[in-house]
Design an enzyme around this catalytic site. Structure first.
Site: not given
Ligand SMILES: [Mg+2]
Length: 411
Positions: A16, A109-110
């Site tokens: 993350d 973003d993960e």
């Molecule tokens: Mg994040």
């Protein structure tokens, strides 16, 4: 925490990025080093991301921008640039795919990585996670936090535990102590409602939830509760999904922004919707064999037509000819209209298209199509930089432009 953990049945890794949008901005504006950064929603109304120093001063995600400016006038407030964040995200995912062949694209973003069977390359899960984290920082320029554990849920909770730029490894022996330190609402899938239900039963920590009798959990939270409880106990229920599930349908529709009897205006909007639909199918490598086209009267009643194709397609011209046929049939001169749209159904992945006897894909696909070029231009310069000529009367398109580049029209 324990690191000698080679014998796990399954190994889930969750990555993350730390305050991703704000980090992207910091990356391309080194002159802002030392300033708190807040990234604003597309209409500049509220804060959608902020750096840790802004967070520490009380700025929250979703906060109206005037309130944030009140609290922290010295911060830099920037409009979101999702095209740029998308580019950085792609770069990150290229790194992820070097570390595992099984990568789930969970969000911009993960990611979840299947880290089982890869330990021959690293001495430990800790070494794997640290190498991944440092490689992203070195090659992409943003920091990520990494969690590794025996289930998907635990890996996700672990990555949250040591932010920013941290690694958390949860072996079986670490789980109980870890769950003691996290809240019920830190469990993905337990929002405030479910937490309240559990608290009503005296279950107040994640550990108490994991240790509660299964029958009790089932009676208040049903199947989801039972699954989450297993996941917290290190029994893997949820796999890594490397393929996003197929959508049942993809819809592109909107109001015309006016009530009109002008056929050209309706046609322009339909062209715009078909373009967006075809771009989406193309981007997701999907094809559809059933389409519905509809137009909405001033009275809000809609009339539509359905088409079933012999071969599934994502081809703009093929889909547009259906829209043209429908408009020809449905449009009544003198009637007034307020909306229109198109729906794609019976969707399959492009690579699952039927093959003929000789193994050739049976499709009317034009490689390197005009739409591919258009998508590329719009990705680079903002939506609306390239538009179909017939869609030009749609005023909404222009408003999506982020920068004023010369328009390129495609006929
Ligand atoms: Mg994040």
């Amino acid at each position: 925490m324990t690191t000698t953990t080679h014998a796990w049945p399954k190994v889930f890794c969750h990555v993350d990025a730390d305050c991703f949008f704000a980090s992207c901005e910091r990356l391309r504006r080194p002159e802002l080093k030392g300033y708190p950064i807040c990234v604003l929603s597309s209409n500049d109304a509220c804060v959608v991301a902020k750096t840790y120093d802004a967070k520490a001063r009380g700025i929250k995600t979703g906060m109206p921008v005037w309130e944030a400016r009140d609290i922290l006038p010295q911060a830099v407030y920037l409009s979101a640039d999702f095209a740029f964040y998308g580019t950085i995200s792609e770069h990150m995912f290229m790194v992820f795919r070097r570390f595992s062949p099984y990568v789930e694209h969970y969000s911009i973003d993960e990611a979840f990585l299947d880290a089982g069977g890869l330990m021959t390359l690293h001495d430990s899960h800790q070494a794997f996670a640290d190498d991944l984290r440092q490689t992203v920082q070195r090659e992409v320029g943003v920091t990520v936090s990494v969690g590794v554990s025996m289930t998907r849920t635990l890996a996700k909770m672990a990555s949250e535990f040591n932010k920013p730029n941290g690694t958390t490894i949860l072996a079986r022996d670490d789980i109980a102590a870890f769950l003691d330190r996290v809240e019920l609402t830190d469990i993905p899938g337990i929002a405030q409602n479910r937490a309240n239900t559990l608290q009503g039963l005296g279950i107040t920590t994640a550990r108490a939830f994991a240790e509660a009798p299964e029958a009790l959990v089932r009676s208040v939270l049903g199947k989801i509760g039972v699954e989450l409880r297993l996941e917290l106990n290190g029994e893997s229920v949820y796999p890594i999904e490397t393929e996003s599930p197929l959508p049942k349908s993809v819809v592109r529709s909107a109001s015309l922004g006016e009530v009109t009897a002008d056929r050209d205006i309706v046609h322009a909007h339909l062209t715009h919707h078909v373009t967006r639909l075809a771009c989406e199918l193309l981007a997701k490598k999907l094809v559809a064999s059933k389409f519905a086209v509809f137009i909405r009267h001033k009275s809000f009643d809609a009339v539509g037509m359905e088409f079933r194709l012999k071969r599934p397609t994502d081809n703009f011209f093929a889909i547009m000819s259906l829209a043209d046929q429908a408009l020809e049939k449905l449009f009544r001169p003198g009637e007034r209209y307020r909306g229109c749209g198109i729906v794609a159904m019976d969707i399959i992945r492009e690579q699952e298209q039927p093959h003929d006897l000789f193994g050739e894909v049976v499709a009317d696909r034009r490689k390197g199509s005009i739409l591919q070029v258009m998508s590329e231009i719009n990705r680079k310069y903002g939506n609306g930089a390239a538009v179909m000529l017939a869609a030009l009367p749609v005023r909404r398109i222009r408003r999506e432009l982020r920068f004023r580049y010369p328009m390129l029209y495609v006929d």
